[in-house]
Design a protein around this motif. Structure first.
Motif, short mmCIF file in Angstrom:
data_model
loop_
_atom_site.label_atom_id
_atom_site.label_comp_id
_atom_site.label_asym_id
_atom_site.label_seq_id
_atom_site.Cartn_x
_atom_site.Cartn_y
_atom_site.Cartn_z
N ILE A 1 0.81 -1.15 -0.05
CA ILE A 1 0.06 0.02 -0.11
C ILE A 1 0.76 1.29 -0.08
O ILE A 1 1.93 1.37 0.61
CB ILE A 1 -1.18 -0.08 1.21
CG1 ILE A 1 -2.18 -0.93 0.66
CG2 ILE A 1 -1.36 1.48 1.75
CD1 ILE A 1 -3.00 -1.02 1.81
N PRO A 2 0.72 2.10 -0.86
CA PRO A 2 -0.50 2.33 -1.48
C PRO A 2 -0.41 1.73 -3.09
O PRO A 2 0.64 1.63 -3.63
CB PRO A 2 -0.58 3.86 -1.89
CG PRO A 2 0.84 4.27 -1.87
CD PRO A 2 1.53 3.32 -1.06
N PHE A 3 -1.31 0.78 -3.36
CA PHE A 3 -1.43 0.39 -4.67
C PHE A 3 -2.89 0.32 -5.16
O PHE A 3 -3.92 0.39 -4.32
CB PHE A 3 -0.96 -0.94 -4.75
CG PHE A 3 -1.71 -1.93 -4.11
CD1 PHE A 3 -2.09 -2.14 -2.85
CD2 PHE A 3 -2.25 -2.94 -5.16
CE1 PHE A 3 -2.82 -3.25 -2.45
CE2 PHE A 3 -3.00 -3.90 -4.72
CZ PHE A 3 -3.58 -4.14 -3.36
N GLY A 4 -3.05 -0.26 -6.58
CA GLY A 4 -4.39 -0.07 -7.11
C GLY A 4 -4.68 -1.39 -7.92
O GLY A 4 -3.77 -2.31 -8.15
N ILE A 5 -5.90 -1.81 -8.06
CA ILE A 5 -6.31 -2.84 -8.98
C ILE A 5 -7.45 -2.21 -10.05
O ILE A 5 -8.39 -1.52 -9.62
CB ILE A 5 -6.86 -3.87 -8.22
CG1 ILE A 5 -5.98 -4.48 -7.14
CG2 ILE A 5 -7.41 -5.18 -9.07
CD1 ILE A 5 -6.78 -5.57 -6.07
N ALA A 6 -7.12 -2.67 -11.31
CA ALA A 6 -7.81 -2.01 -12.38
C ALA A 6 -8.50 -3.13 -13.24
O ALA A 6 -8.05 -4.23 -13.04
CB ALA A 6 -6.96 -1.11 -13.26
N GLN A 7 -9.94 -2.90 -13.58
CA GLN A 7 -10.79 -3.76 -14.07
C GLN A 7 -11.73 -3.16 -15.10
O GLN A 7 -12.25 -1.95 -14.99
CB GLN A 7 -11.40 -4.61 -13.13
CG GLN A 7 -12.44 -5.44 -13.62
CD GLN A 7 -12.98 -6.30 -12.82
OE1 GLN A 7 -13.00 -7.67 -13.04
NE2 GLN A 7 -13.51 -6.16 -11.71
N ASP B 1 1.38 -3.28 7.74
CA ASP B 1 2.35 -2.56 7.30
C ASP B 1 3.85 -2.85 8.03
O ASP B 1 3.96 -2.55 9.30
CB ASP B 1 2.11 -1.06 7.54
CG ASP B 1 3.28 -0.13 6.94
OD1 ASP B 1 4.49 -0.62 6.74
OD2 ASP B 1 2.97 1.09 6.58
N GLN B 2 4.52 -3.74 7.52
CA GLN B 2 5.54 -4.11 8.30
C GLN B 2 6.86 -3.15 8.52
O GLN B 2 7.13 -2.94 9.86
CB GLN B 2 6.50 -5.28 7.23
CG GLN B 2 5.99 -6.81 7.68
CD GLN B 2 6.71 -7.65 6.51
OE1 GLN B 2 7.15 -7.45 5.51
NE2 GLN B 2 6.60 -8.93 6.93
N ALA B 3 6.95 -2.23 7.73
CA ALA B 3 7.99 -1.11 8.18
C ALA B 3 7.28 -0.37 9.50
O ALA B 3 8.33 -0.06 10.26
CB ALA B 3 8.21 -0.09 6.88
#
Ligand code: GAP
Length: 442
Positions: free
Chosen positions: A174-180, A297-299
């Motif tokens: 994250i942040p990331f997206g999914i498109a369709q 969020d590991q970091a």
């Protein structure tokens, strides 16, 4: 040109030139369902390809998805569609017409003279009742309540329920997206305006998962990027504007929402929505499925439910926008020239190859050039009729370049390349033709 006339001309051109046909036309058509013909399918495909390229291929932080249309019925309970995806419906007992109670001022009573529903002395309107817009069907051979499933009314839910699958199978954080891109179905009470509002349509949706507290910043970025995309496909900037949803307009899931609107011949209307959906969707799916959908969020060593910024555009609506925006009528040498001035990147046919006359080896050479170009992009070969008529046919189809083989081509290998909009011609050597066109198509 009168606005209604422009739409009528567009609908007629779309049928005549093979962009859009009425569904099941030989049976009298099916209400507000449309089929795309040879040119229309290319135009719409170019819209979807351009969107996919901008949203998925050009970015490192968005993954693609193709989820099924049929989904577990609990999805639509969690999403709020079973309870709330409704419009208030009113019937007229006299004329049997149906209207949306909240849109009576935009509706027309079928009785003459034309008035709004309820304004004729004979109108007999029912009380409004809520009507769910989802299409229902049955899974398996038994038509019983337990087997009810729905045709998806939006593609977004397929993304939410796959969010963890994508996260776990890709290298995204994250942040990331999914498109369709895919079909959606809504049993609209008042569809219309050609392919603007239909019961079966395609959406191009992207859901961007962000850390709570950063959502407003991402929302603003996505607003800017999405408007820039509509400019990039050639839409006239002055015909695009923002519409911010007021508190009464916001969908049940939205914390903030803006529409990109286009000035159609029938008025300003939405072509894309950008929504800050907060953690509503993942929260609801977590609750209804009983599966933890939190992100770790590991970091930062922290756990949270991501917020979602959604961009949701209609492929059919953008296609109609391109058609309406591109339509021109011009007077040329005493005749009306009809042109679809598409941006070359979305034009269904990129180039036509035309022998000036059907003799002296011109058709053979033109055909060879046509076959070479056709390997790279959609092209058209035409040797029938006067050259002026052939140019006009290509103008109507929105073909940006017409390459003509003439007497000089046989001598020095150069062709004329005619620009659809300026109608000017330049001579280009056949060896440079592919590069010349490719550079302009983008
Ligand atoms: N997931 C959010 C969502 O579906 P929406 O505003 O209902 O939001 C998004 O729809 C886009 O889908 C609209 O901007 C429009 O382009 C397209 N769309 C919606 N309903 C449509 C219909 N009946 N016919 C054609 N396109 C439609």
């Amino acid at each position: 040109m009168a606005e209604s006339t422009l739409m009528e001309k567009l609908v007629s051109l779309c049928k005549r030139r093979g962009f859009v046909f009425q569904s099941s036309e030989i049976y009298g058509g099916l209400g507000s369902v449309w089929d795309y013909g040879p040119l229309g399918v290319e135009l719409k495909k170019n819209v979807k390809d351009r969107w996919w390229r901008a949203m998925v291929h050009a970015r490192d932080d968005i993954e693609g998805l193709d989820a099924a249309i049929l989904m577990h019925p609990r999805v639509w309970e969690a999403s709020g569609h079973v309870a709330g995806f409704t419009d208030p419906l009113i019937d007229c007992r006299t004329c049997k017409a149906r209207f949306r109670a909240d849109k009576l001022q935009d509706a027309q009573c079928p009785q003459k003279p034309s008035k709004h529903p309820g304004e004729h002395s004979t109108c007999d309107l029912t009380e409004p009742r809520m009507f769910n817009l989802m299409f229902k069907t049955f899974m398996g051979p038994v038509e019983e309540q337990a087997a009810v499933i729905y045709l998806r009314p939006e593609t977004a839910q397929g993304i939410y329920v796959n969010y963890q699958n994508v996260l776990n199978s890709s290298r995204q954080r994250i942040p990331f997206g999914i498109a369709q891109v895919g079909k959606a179905f809504r049993n609209e009470i008042t569809p219309g305006n050609f392919i603007f509002r239909t019961r079966e349509f395609e959406q191009m949706e992207m859901q961007f998962f962000v850390k709570p507290g950063t959502d407003e910043e991402w929302f603003e970025r996505w607003r800017e990027w999405r408007l820039a995309w509509h400019h990039s496909i050639g839409l006239t900037p002055s015909k695009l504007r923002w519409h911010q949803h007021g508190p009464g307009e916001l969908a049940h899931y939205a914390k903030a929402a803006y529409d990109i609107e286009y000035e159609f011949p029938f008025g300003w209307n939405e072509i894309e929505g950008i929504h800050n959906r907060s953690d509503f969707d993942l929260g609801r799916h977590q609750e209804y499925s009983g599966k933890k959908l939190e992100y770790f969020d590991q970091a930062a060593n922290e756990r949270y439910l991501p917020f979602i910024v959604e961009t949701s555009a209609g492929a059919d609506r953008v296609t109609l926008t391109l058609l309406a925006d591109a339509y021109r009528e011009e007077q040329v040498e005493g005749e009306t020239r009809v042109v679809l001035a598409f941006h070359p990147s979305v034009a269904p046919i990129k180039a036509a190859v035309l022998p000036l006359v059907k003799k002296d080896g011109m058709p053979e050479l033109a055909e060879r050039i046509y076959h070479d170009l056709k390997r790279q992009f959609p092209c058209f070969y035409d040797d029938s009729g006067a050259i002026g008529r052939r140019y006009r046919r290509m103008d109507e189809a929105g073909t940006p370049f017409c390459c003509t083989v003439d007497g000089d081509t046989l001598k020095d290998g150069t062709l004329t390349v005619r620009d659809r909009d300026a109608m000017t011609q330049v001579r280009v050597h056949q060896d440079q033709l592919l590069t010349h066109i490719r550079e302009r198509v983008g």
